[in-house]
Scaffold this motif. Sequence first.
Motif, PDB file in Angstrom:
ATOM      1  N   UNK A   1     -24.801  23.896  34.443  1.00 30.67           N
ATOM      2  CA  UNK A   1     -24.491  22.725  33.623  1.00 30.67           C
ATOM      3  C   UNK A   1     -22.981  22.488  33.550  1.00 30.67           C
ATOM      4  N   UNK A   2     -22.256  22.711  34.641  1.00 33.83           N
ATOM      5  CA  UNK A   2     -20.808  22.530  34.641  1.00 33.83           C
ATOM      6  C   UNK A   2     -20.456  21.045  34.597  1.00 33.83           C
ATOM      7  N   UNK A   3     -19.290  20.758  33.976  1.00 28.16           N
ATOM      8  CA  UNK A   3     -18.843  19.369  33.852  1.00 28.16           C
ATOM      9  C   UNK A   3     -17.331  19.297  34.018  1.00 28.16           C
ATOM     10  N   UNK A   4     -16.867  18.242  34.671  1.00 29.13           N
ATOM     11  CA  UNK A   4     -15.433  17.998  34.791  1.00 29.13           C
ATOM     12  C   UNK A   4     -14.923  17.532  33.430  1.00 29.13           C
ATOM     13  N   UNK A   5     -13.811  18.115  32.990  1.00 25.90           N
ATOM     14  CA  UNK A   5     -13.203  17.757  31.713  1.00 25.90           C
ATOM     15  C   UNK A   5     -12.260  16.580  31.944  1.00 25.90           C
ATOM     16  N   UNK A   6     -12.405  15.546  31.138  1.00 23.80           N
ATOM     17  CA  UNK A   6     -11.544  14.369  31.240  1.00 23.80           C
ATOM     18  C   UNK A   6     -10.204  14.673  30.570  1.00 23.80           C
ATOM     19  N   UNK A   7      -9.114  14.656  31.348  1.00 22.26           N
ATOM     20  CA  UNK A   7      -7.783  14.938  30.822  1.00 22.26           C
ATOM     21  C   UNK A   7      -7.130  13.605  30.454  1.00 22.26           C
ATOM     22  N   UNK A   8      -6.836  13.440  29.169  1.00 27.08           N
ATOM     23  CA  UNK A   8      -6.450  12.136  28.628  1.00 27.08           C
ATOM     24  C   UNK A   8      -5.008  11.704  28.880  1.00 27.08           C
ATOM     25  N   UNK A   9      -4.043  12.572  28.746  1.00 27.19           N
ATOM     26  CA  UNK A   9      -2.653  12.120  28.709  1.00 27.19           C
ATOM     27  C   UNK A   9      -1.746  12.826  29.711  1.00 27.19           C
ATOM     28  N   UNK A  10      -2.293  13.248  30.834  1.00 29.07           N
ATOM     29  CA  UNK A  10      -1.517  14.071  31.738  1.00 29.07           C
ATOM     30  C   UNK A  10      -2.083  13.956  33.141  1.00 29.07           C
ATOM     31  N   UNK A  11      -1.197  13.829  34.139  1.00 29.33           N
ATOM     32  CA  UNK A  11      -1.634  13.826  35.532  1.00 29.33           C
ATOM     33  C   UNK A  11      -1.793  15.277  35.980  1.00 29.33           C
TER      34      UNK A  11
END
Length: 125
Positions: free
Chosen positions: A21-31
């Motif tokens: 059940x792995x998921x990519x984490x959405x990174x909000x304020x950083x490249x």
Amino acid sequence: VAYYTNTEAYLVKIPTDNPTDSQIIDIKNFEFRGLDGMLLTETGSLIGVAKNFEDPKKGFVLEFSSEDDWKTTSLVNAIDIKRSTTIAQVSSDEYYVMNQDWKTPKAENWTLERVEIKKRQSTKP
């Protein structure tokens, strides 16, 4: 887990009780361009070492936090360091990075650099 290549990079959450059940984490304020030697602190922050792409002799310690159980994350701290490969937490407020000797692949001596990371409130749900 950090996954990165020359063209893409992701932070991935892999639940230990259900690894499929792995998921990519959405990174909000950083490249995001990758992370090495990372650790999850007792307050729930993710801290790791990153390469400085503009200056190969330097790096960063990056700290991320999440308010939604790591569906998303934000960069909350970036600290300039010498180029390093990993970070270790010695106590709740004591961290060290290991500075690699890039010119001597078989080096036997390594330099530890203390990193000051300000203590944060817990981000654990």
